[in-house]
Write an enzyme that holds these catalytic residues in place. Structure first.
Site, PDB file in Angstrom:
ATOM      1  N   CYS A   1     -36.663  25.362  -9.091  1.00 38.61           N
ATOM      2  CA  CYS A   1     -35.555  24.412  -8.891  1.00 38.61           C
ATOM      3  C   CYS A   1     -34.859  24.612  -7.546  1.00 38.61           C
ATOM      4  CB  CYS A   1     -34.539  24.546 -10.015  1.00 38.61           C
ATOM      5  SG  CYS A   1     -35.260  24.302 -11.649  1.00 38.61           S
TER       6      CYS A   1
ATOM      7  N   HIS B   1     -27.200  22.699  -8.025  1.00 42.44           N
ATOM      8  CA  HIS B   1     -28.347  22.387  -8.886  1.00 42.44           C
ATOM      9  C   HIS B   1     -27.828  22.014 -10.274  1.00 42.44           C
ATOM     10  CE1 HIS B   1     -31.992  22.463 -11.047  1.00 42.44           C
ATOM     11  NE2 HIS B   1     -31.849  23.670 -11.556  1.00 42.44           N
TER      12      HIS B   1
ATOM     13  N   ASN C   1     -31.923  18.341 -16.128  1.00 39.13           N
ATOM     14  CA  ASN C   1     -32.368  19.199 -15.023  1.00 39.13           C
ATOM     15  C   ASN C   1     -33.668  18.623 -14.458  1.00 39.13           C
ATOM     16  OD1 ASN C   1     -33.387  21.202 -13.389  1.00 39.13           O
ATOM     17  ND2 ASN C   1     -33.026  22.878 -14.841  1.00 39.13           N
TER      18      ASN C   1
HETATM   19  O1  UT7 Z   1     -33.244  25.272 -13.336  1.00 40.56           O
HETATM   20  C1  UT7 Z   1     -33.433  26.493 -13.980  1.00 40.56           C
HETATM   21  C2  UT7 Z   1     -33.787  26.200 -15.390  1.00 40.56           C
HETATM   22  N1  UT7 Z   1     -33.155  26.951 -16.411  1.00 40.56           N
HETATM   23  C3  UT7 Z   1     -31.848  26.957 -16.747  1.00 40.56           C
HETATM   24  O2  UT7 Z   1     -31.001  26.480 -16.062  1.00 40.56           O
HETATM   25  C4  UT7 Z   1     -31.491  27.574 -18.046  1.00 40.56           C
HETATM   26  C5  UT7 Z   1     -30.247  28.393 -18.055  1.00 40.56           C
HETATM   27  N2  UT7 Z   1     -29.873  28.669 -19.427  1.00 40.56           N
HETATM   28  C6  UT7 Z   1     -29.198  27.761 -20.181  1.00 40.56           C
HETATM   29  O3  UT7 Z   1     -28.843  26.693 -19.713  1.00 40.56           O
HETATM   30  C7  UT7 Z   1     -28.869  28.139 -21.596  1.00 40.56           C
HETATM   31  O4  UT7 Z   1     -29.208  29.483 -21.809  1.00 40.56           O
HETATM   32  C8  UT7 Z   1     -29.585  27.248 -22.649  1.00 40.56           C
HETATM   33  C9  UT7 Z   1     -28.984  25.845 -22.622  1.00 40.56           C
HETATM   34  C10 UT7 Z   1     -31.073  27.174 -22.379  1.00 40.56           C
HETATM   35  C11 UT7 Z   1     -29.376  27.806 -24.050  1.00 40.56           C
HETATM   36  O5  UT7 Z   1     -27.988  27.908 -24.324  1.00 40.56           O
HETATM   37  P1  UT7 Z   1     -27.410  29.243 -24.955  1.00 40.56           P
HETATM   38  O6  UT7 Z   1     -25.984  29.009 -25.202  1.00 40.56           O
HETATM   39  O7  UT7 Z   1     -27.797  30.350 -24.045  1.00 40.56           O
HETATM   40  O8  UT7 Z   1     -28.167  29.294 -26.350  1.00 40.56           O
HETATM   41  P2  UT7 Z   1     -29.142  30.426 -26.905  1.00 40.56           P
HETATM   42  O9  UT7 Z   1     -30.419  30.442 -26.146  1.00 40.56           O
HETATM   43  O10 UT7 Z   1     -28.379  31.706 -26.999  1.00 40.56           O
HETATM   44  O11 UT7 Z   1     -29.440  29.878 -28.352  1.00 40.56           O
HETATM   45  C12 UT7 Z   1     -28.428  29.821 -29.327  1.00 40.56           C
HETATM   46  C13 UT7 Z   1     -29.003  29.192 -30.581  1.00 40.56           C
HETATM   47  C14 UT7 Z   1     -30.320  29.786 -31.034  1.00 40.56           C
HETATM   48  O12 UT7 Z   1     -30.311  29.860 -32.436  1.00 40.56           O
HETATM   49  P3  UT7 Z   1     -30.113  31.264 -33.167  1.00 40.56           P
HETATM   50  O13 UT7 Z   1     -31.260  32.110 -32.712  1.00 40.56           O
HETATM   51  O14 UT7 Z   1     -28.781  31.770 -32.685  1.00 40.56           O
HETATM   52  O15 UT7 Z   1     -30.154  30.872 -34.604  1.00 40.56           O
HETATM   53  C15 UT7 Z   1     -31.346  28.769 -30.610  1.00 40.56           C
HETATM   54  O16 UT7 Z   1     -32.489  28.758 -31.438  1.00 40.56           O
HETATM   55  O17 UT7 Z   1     -29.258  27.798 -30.351  1.00 40.56           O
HETATM   56  C16 UT7 Z   1     -30.569  27.486 -30.781  1.00 40.56           C
HETATM   57  N3  UT7 Z   1     -31.089  26.398 -29.965  1.00 40.56           N
HETATM   58  C17 UT7 Z   1     -30.924  25.101 -30.302  1.00 40.56           C
HETATM   59  N4  UT7 Z   1     -30.301  24.506 -31.345  1.00 40.56           N
HETATM   60  C18 UT7 Z   1     -30.309  23.162 -31.360  1.00 40.56           C
HETATM   61  C19 UT7 Z   1     -31.771  26.467 -28.814  1.00 40.56           C
HETATM   62  N5  UT7 Z   1     -32.077  25.230 -28.374  1.00 40.56           N
HETATM   63  C20 UT7 Z   1     -31.556  24.362 -29.285  1.00 40.56           C
HETATM   64  C21 UT7 Z   1     -31.523  22.964 -29.391  1.00 40.56           C
HETATM   65  N6  UT7 Z   1     -30.877  22.405 -30.429  1.00 40.56           N
HETATM   66  N7  UT7 Z   1     -32.091  22.163 -28.449  1.00 40.56           N
END
Ligand code: UT7
Length: 335
Positions: A117, A257, A287
């Site tokens: 990115c 970004h 994104n």
């Molecule tokens: O350009 C570079 C590309 N990458 C990025 O910019 C990513 C940077 N990271 C992020 O933006 C965030 O970490 C995410 C948006 C990807 C995830 O948010 P988070 O607040 O860090 O959530 P998490 O990964 O800690 O997940 C929390 C929960 C999990 O469930 P459990 O294990 O706590 O039961 C996930 O399984 O949310 C769940 N989860 C979802 N639930 C509903 C993950 N994706 C989803 C979803 N819908 N789409």
């Protein structure tokens, strides 16, 4: 003080957005997710998805043609075309060569650049050197992606985040004290496994096994990337500003970004910048990887948020891991 030998800046911008809109509600029907989760965790409401017969080079070419019109020059004036992408049309030839042919840039060298990115920032920094040194008068830099093609549409952790699009900028000479004033680029290859697509290269050549194991899809450890993002998005601009002899108080506008609104807000807090100083369009496009910064810059310019003489910071982070910032004085000045 201008950054190189000859002042170089952005003389035109253009974007290309696929027509098809995929909303969070649409995604609720594909994976186990909700509009509420996606909106509250990321700020994203919808994203664009390219039709099956549309490739990265097509989006890139449309954005490039619009940027050339905006700059008021013909494609034959371009000496170099750089396409930043993680979703090239194919392994080779370079997508930049396909664009060069499609837009008729008959005097242009062409190559791709891959920095996730951060790709557009890397391409802008690279292209600027050729104009600054006098080797080329005009360089086309493009960030273009069809990330939907490398998505695992069964993985809710990733498929809700990304979108397809392209953004382009024409680099050329600008007046004294305008254009690129400072650059900071960096990488940490040790974090490469946090965001990758493992198959299709020399390590895991494509075969039935790589397909069965879904190794041609993007994989990400979101939490780890999040921490890296907040750190680099707030620290990298300071280094670029320092090179320019400027301070964070001098920033008129920042174009970050567009990965996650929470990342942008955290970076703004660390830079002590108010929310109205940053452009955000991830709610509409998600994104778009290397296309995100040039699209946000183009829209900020069109909406009059970036004005002549403003100190503008472009900043991104991405796979690699990589990061980068460019500090510009916006406008063409007297040439
Ligand atoms: O350009 C570079 C590309 N990458 C990025 O910019 C990513 C940077 N990271 C992020 O933006 C965030 O970490 C995410 C948006 C990807 C995830 O948010 P988070 O607040 O860090 O959530 P998490 O990964 O800690 O997940 C929390 C929960 C999990 O469930 P459990 O294990 O706590 O039961 C996930 O399984 O949310 C769940 N989860 C979802 N639930 C509903 C993950 N994706 C989803 C979803 N819908 N789409």
């Amino acid at each position: 003080m201008p950054y190189g030998i000859r002042p170089v800046g952005i003389r035109g911008t253009g974007i290309s957005l696929p027509k098809r809109v995929l909303t969070n509600r649409d995604l609720e029907k594909i994976v186990d997710t909700s509009d509420e989760w996606i909106t509250s965790r990321t700020g994203i409401k919808s994203r664009r998805i390219a039709d099956d017969d549309v490739t990265t080079s097509m989006l890139a070419s449309e954005a490039a043609e619009r940027a050339l019109r905006d700059a008021g020059i013909g494609a034959d004036k371009i000496g170099l075309t750089i396409v930043a992408t993680i979703t090239p049309d194919m392994m080779f030839p370079a997508t930049a060569c396909l664009v060069q042919d499609r837009i008729g840039a008959k005097n242009s060298a062409a190559y791709d650049l891959e920095a996730g990115c951060t790709g557009f920032i890397y391409a802008l920094a690279t292209g600027a050197q050729f104009v600054s040194s006098g080797i080329y008068d005009h360089v086309l830099v493009i960030g273009a992606e069809t990330v939907s093609r490398i998505m695992d549409w069964e993985d809710r952790n990733t498929c809700v985040l990304f979108g397809d699009a392209a953004g382009a900028a024409v680099l050329g000479p600008v007046g004294e004290d305008y254009g690129v004033l400072g650059i900071d680029l960096g990488s940490d290859g040790g974090g490469g496994n946090l965001l990758d697509l493992p198959a299709g290269g020399s390590l895991h050549p494509a075969d039935e096994g790589t397909v069965a194991n879904k190794m041609h899809y993007l994989r990400m450890q979101g939490n780890e990337v999040f921490k890296f993002a907040v750190r680099t998005m707030s620290e990298s601009p300071l280094r670029a500003l320092d090179i320019a002899g400027l301070d964070k108080k001098d920033i008129d506008y920042i174009v970050p970004h567009q990965a996650n609104e929470r990342i942008i807000q955290a970076a703004l807090r660390r830079l002590q910048l108010s929310g109205d100083k940053a452009y955000i369009n991830l709610d509409r496009y998600g994104n778009t990887s290397a296309a995100s910064v040039p699209i946000a810059l183009h829209e900020a310019k069109e909406e009059g948020k970036v004005k002549d003489g403003d100190i503008v910071v472009l900043v991104a982070f991405g796979a690699g891991l990589t990061w980068g910032s460019v500090v510009l004085r916006w406008g063409r000045g007297e040439t």
